[in-house]
Design a protein around this motif. Structure first.
Motif, mmCIF file in Angstrom:
data_model
loop_
_atom_site.group_PDB
_atom_site.id
_atom_site.type_symbol
_atom_site.label_atom_id
_atom_site.label_comp_id
_atom_site.label_asym_id
_atom_site.label_seq_id
_atom_site.Cartn_x
_atom_site.Cartn_y
_atom_site.Cartn_z
ATOM 1 N N TYR A 151 38.380 4.768 -8.099
ATOM 2 C CA TYR A 151 38.086 5.234 -6.750
ATOM 3 C C TYR A 151 38.600 6.646 -6.488
ATOM 4 C CZ TYR A 151 37.651 0.175 -6.475
ATOM 5 O OH TYR A 151 37.317 -1.143 -6.720
ATOM 6 N N ILE A 152 39.212 7.268 -7.498
ATOM 7 C CA ILE A 152 39.756 8.610 -7.341
ATOM 8 C C ILE A 152 38.975 9.572 -8.235
ATOM 9 C CG2 ILE A 152 41.802 10.072 -7.398
ATOM 10 C CD1 ILE A 152 42.085 7.728 -5.494
ATOM 11 N N ARG A 153 38.480 10.657 -7.645
ATOM 12 C CA ARG A 153 37.786 11.702 -8.391
ATOM 13 C C ARG A 153 38.776 12.822 -8.712
ATOM 14 N NH1 ARG A 153 34.610 7.531 -8.309
ATOM 15 N NH2 ARG A 153 33.272 7.320 -6.465
ATOM 16 N N LYS A 154 38.925 13.120 -9.982
ATOM 17 C CA LYS A 154 39.833 14.196 -10.381
ATOM 18 C C LYS A 154 39.108 15.544 -10.230
ATOM 19 C CE LYS A 154 42.687 15.757 -14.259
ATOM 20 N NZ LYS A 154 43.877 16.046 -13.459
ATOM 21 N N SER A 155 38.886 15.918 -8.993
ATOM 22 C CA SER A 155 38.166 17.153 -8.696
ATOM 23 C C SER A 155 38.413 17.531 -7.248
ATOM 24 C CB SER A 155 36.662 16.970 -8.940
ATOM 25 O OG SER A 155 36.126 16.019 -8.023
ATOM 26 N N PHE A 156 37.956 18.716 -6.887
ATOM 27 C CA PHE A 156 38.014 19.133 -5.493
ATOM 28 C C PHE A 156 36.863 18.490 -4.714
ATOM 29 C CE2 PHE A 156 39.999 22.822 -7.684
ATOM 30 C CZ PHE A 156 41.243 22.770 -7.072
ATOM 31 N N PHE A 157 37.087 18.279 -3.431
ATOM 32 C CA PHE A 157 36.007 17.846 -2.550
ATOM 33 C C PHE A 157 35.245 19.085 -2.109
ATOM 34 C CE2 PHE A 157 34.311 16.747 1.684
ATOM 35 C CZ PHE A 157 33.533 15.656 1.328
ATOM 36 N N ASN A 158 33.970 19.184 -2.501
ATOM 37 C CA ASN A 158 33.174 20.353 -2.146
ATOM 38 C C ASN A 158 31.720 19.947 -1.955
ATOM 39 O OD1 ASN A 158 32.032 20.160 -4.767
ATOM 40 N ND2 ASN A 158 33.664 21.452 -5.604
ATOM 41 N N ILE A 159 30.852 20.924 -1.845
ATOM 42 C CA ILE A 159 29.450 20.665 -1.541
ATOM 43 C C ILE A 159 28.767 19.824 -2.619
ATOM 44 C CG2 ILE A 159 28.501 22.725 -2.644
ATOM 45 C CD1 ILE A 159 27.604 21.425 0.889
ATOM 46 N N ASP A 160 29.327 19.827 -3.841
ATOM 47 C CA ASP A 160 28.742 19.077 -4.959
ATOM 48 C C ASP A 160 29.415 17.732 -5.192
ATOM 49 O OD1 ASP A 160 26.951 21.193 -5.577
ATOM 50 O OD2 ASP A 160 28.576 22.260 -6.595
ATOM 51 N N SER A 161 30.254 17.288 -4.251
ATOM 52 C CA SER A 161 31.012 16.053 -4.441
ATOM 53 C C SER A 161 30.100 14.834 -4.497
ATOM 54 C CB SER A 161 32.026 15.878 -3.311
ATOM 55 O OG SER A 161 32.983 16.923 -3.341
ATOM 56 N N HIS A 162 30.644 13.754 -5.076
ATOM 57 C CA HIS A 162 29.876 12.524 -5.255
ATOM 58 C C HIS A 162 29.460 11.906 -3.924
ATOM 59 C CE1 HIS A 162 32.242 12.998 -8.937
ATOM 60 N NE2 HIS A 162 31.413 12.175 -9.548
ATOM 61 N N GLU A 163 30.379 11.916 -2.949
ATOM 62 C CA GLU A 163 30.156 11.182 -1.702
ATOM 63 C C GLU A 163 30.390 12.065 -0.487
ATOM 64 O OE1 GLU A 163 32.069 8.315 -4.704
ATOM 65 O OE2 GLU A 163 32.621 10.254 -3.845
#
Length: 361
Positions: free
Chosen positions: A127-139
């Motif tokens: 449930y954790i994405r090792k990335s920044f939350f940005n315009i290309d995020s999963h959800e």
């Protein structure tokens, strides 16, 4: 307004207060930094001396407060507040800058659909994405949460613009940050850190977002600001944010804080041994800023976080021990300095009833 007027200055403080070291020698040689707080044209107080090259978040960074029952109660209250803003438990909560992911797990235990984003995440949760939350995020979230992130961001209002855009300017955003008004009211000079670029007051959010602020209160015994913002309003608010006049009371409040800082250390002169309870940010800064005569009296620090135990605090080189060992080492005249009043009762239950204590209010 003259934004160069200095409100508060400090030098030789830890560059990162939540990074502990495996040896005293490493801790004594830890990177140091400076602090100069000023107020910009929007009214926001920030550290003009912040150096992003010194703020490196990696596996050695440890700021988990979840071992405290008191803090767990706070997280429980925050999660309940967030749930009130969900139309149903099928709505998605996205925790931006989720750290170790504890808040995501808490929400999921309550049956809430929740995911987290953090580029420095080191676990294996699906449930954790090792990335920044940005315009290309999963959800995209129905509710975004931003807990103790915004104070670390050099351009916080532009950062929130980007968060809103990444979520399609839809949904709500819960923000939690330290409350500068509480710091000043409590004269908590040990809550002024290099890695906290910004110091927020309730009015900062009101001026910036106006009617876009749908909820605002103090939390965690008044130490934090909790704010809920309608993301649909963020872009319009950025265009219409109100300017701030110079605040003479702010200069006076910081002067009182600086005076208290000197008086507090002077009051410890007659004690033979000092033991800090709380090796998180407050305790680290308290020890690092202590004058040499006081620093030499600090025997060790106690902390319930096992990842801190056996390590040493930056700049001061004070060792961190577990509560059981720390209490056994206490002498009848040892002074326990309790760094956070929120934890006072929790700590006193572990101490002899007549143990001398100083609670830093």
């Amino acid at each position: 307004m003259n934004i160069s007027q200095s409100l508060y200055q400090a030098a030789g403080i830890p560059a990162m207060q939540n990074k502990l070291f495996s040896s005293r020698a490493e801790a004594l040689a830890a990177p140091s930094a400076s602090l100069e707080l000023i107020q910009d044209e929007t009214g926001l107080v920030f550290n003009r001396c912040f150096d992003p090259a010194l703020a490196i978040y990696d596996d050695s960074y440890q700021n988990d407060q979840g071992y405290s029952l008191q803090f767990q109660e706070h997280l429980d209250e925050v999660s309940d507040l967030c749930c009130k803003y969900l139309a149903s438990k099928d709505n998605l909560v996205v925790d931006v800058g989720c750290g170790k992911g504890g808040f995501v797990e808490l929400l999921r235990r309550k049956g809430v659909e929740a995911v987290g984003y953090d580029n420095a995440y080191q676990g294996s949760s699906p449930y954790i994405r090792k990335s920044f939350f940005n315009i290309d995020s999963h959800e995209k979230g129905d509710l975004l949460t931003l807990r103790h992130v915004l104070e670390h961001i050099s351009s916080p209002w532009q950062f929130l613009d980007g968060i809103a855009a990444a979520n399609g300017s839809q949904g709500l955003l819960y923000i939690e940050v330290p409350d500068l008004e509480w710091i000043l009211e409590s004269r908590a000079y040990f809550d002024l850190f290099h890695e906290h670029v910004n110091y927020f007051r309730a009015d900062d959010f009101s001026r910036r977002f106006g009617e876009g602020v749908v909820f605002q209160s103090r939390s965690f015994g008044g130490q934090y600001l909790s704010v809920v913002i309608n993301l649909e309003c963020v872009r319009a608010c950025a265009e219409n944010s109100l300017p701030c006049e110079s605040d003479a009371g702010l200069q006076t409040a910081f002067a009182k804080l600086s005076k208290y800082e000197d008086e507090r250390y002077a009051s410890l002169t007659d004690y033979h041994e000092i033991v800090i309870w709380g090796a998180a940010a407050k305790g680290v800064v308290f020890a690092a800023k202590a004058p040499p005569a006081i620093k030499n009296k600090i025997a060790y620090a106690i902390d319930i976080n096992p990842r801190k135990q056996g390590h040493f605090m930056p700049i001061s080189g004070v060792e961190v021990v577990d509560p059981a060992a720390g209490v056994l080492k206490l002498g009848p005249s040892s002074l326990i300095v309790i760094m956070n009043p929120n934890y006072e009762q929790e700590i006193r239950r572990s101490l002899p009833h007549d143990q001398p204590c100083l609670v830093l209010h």
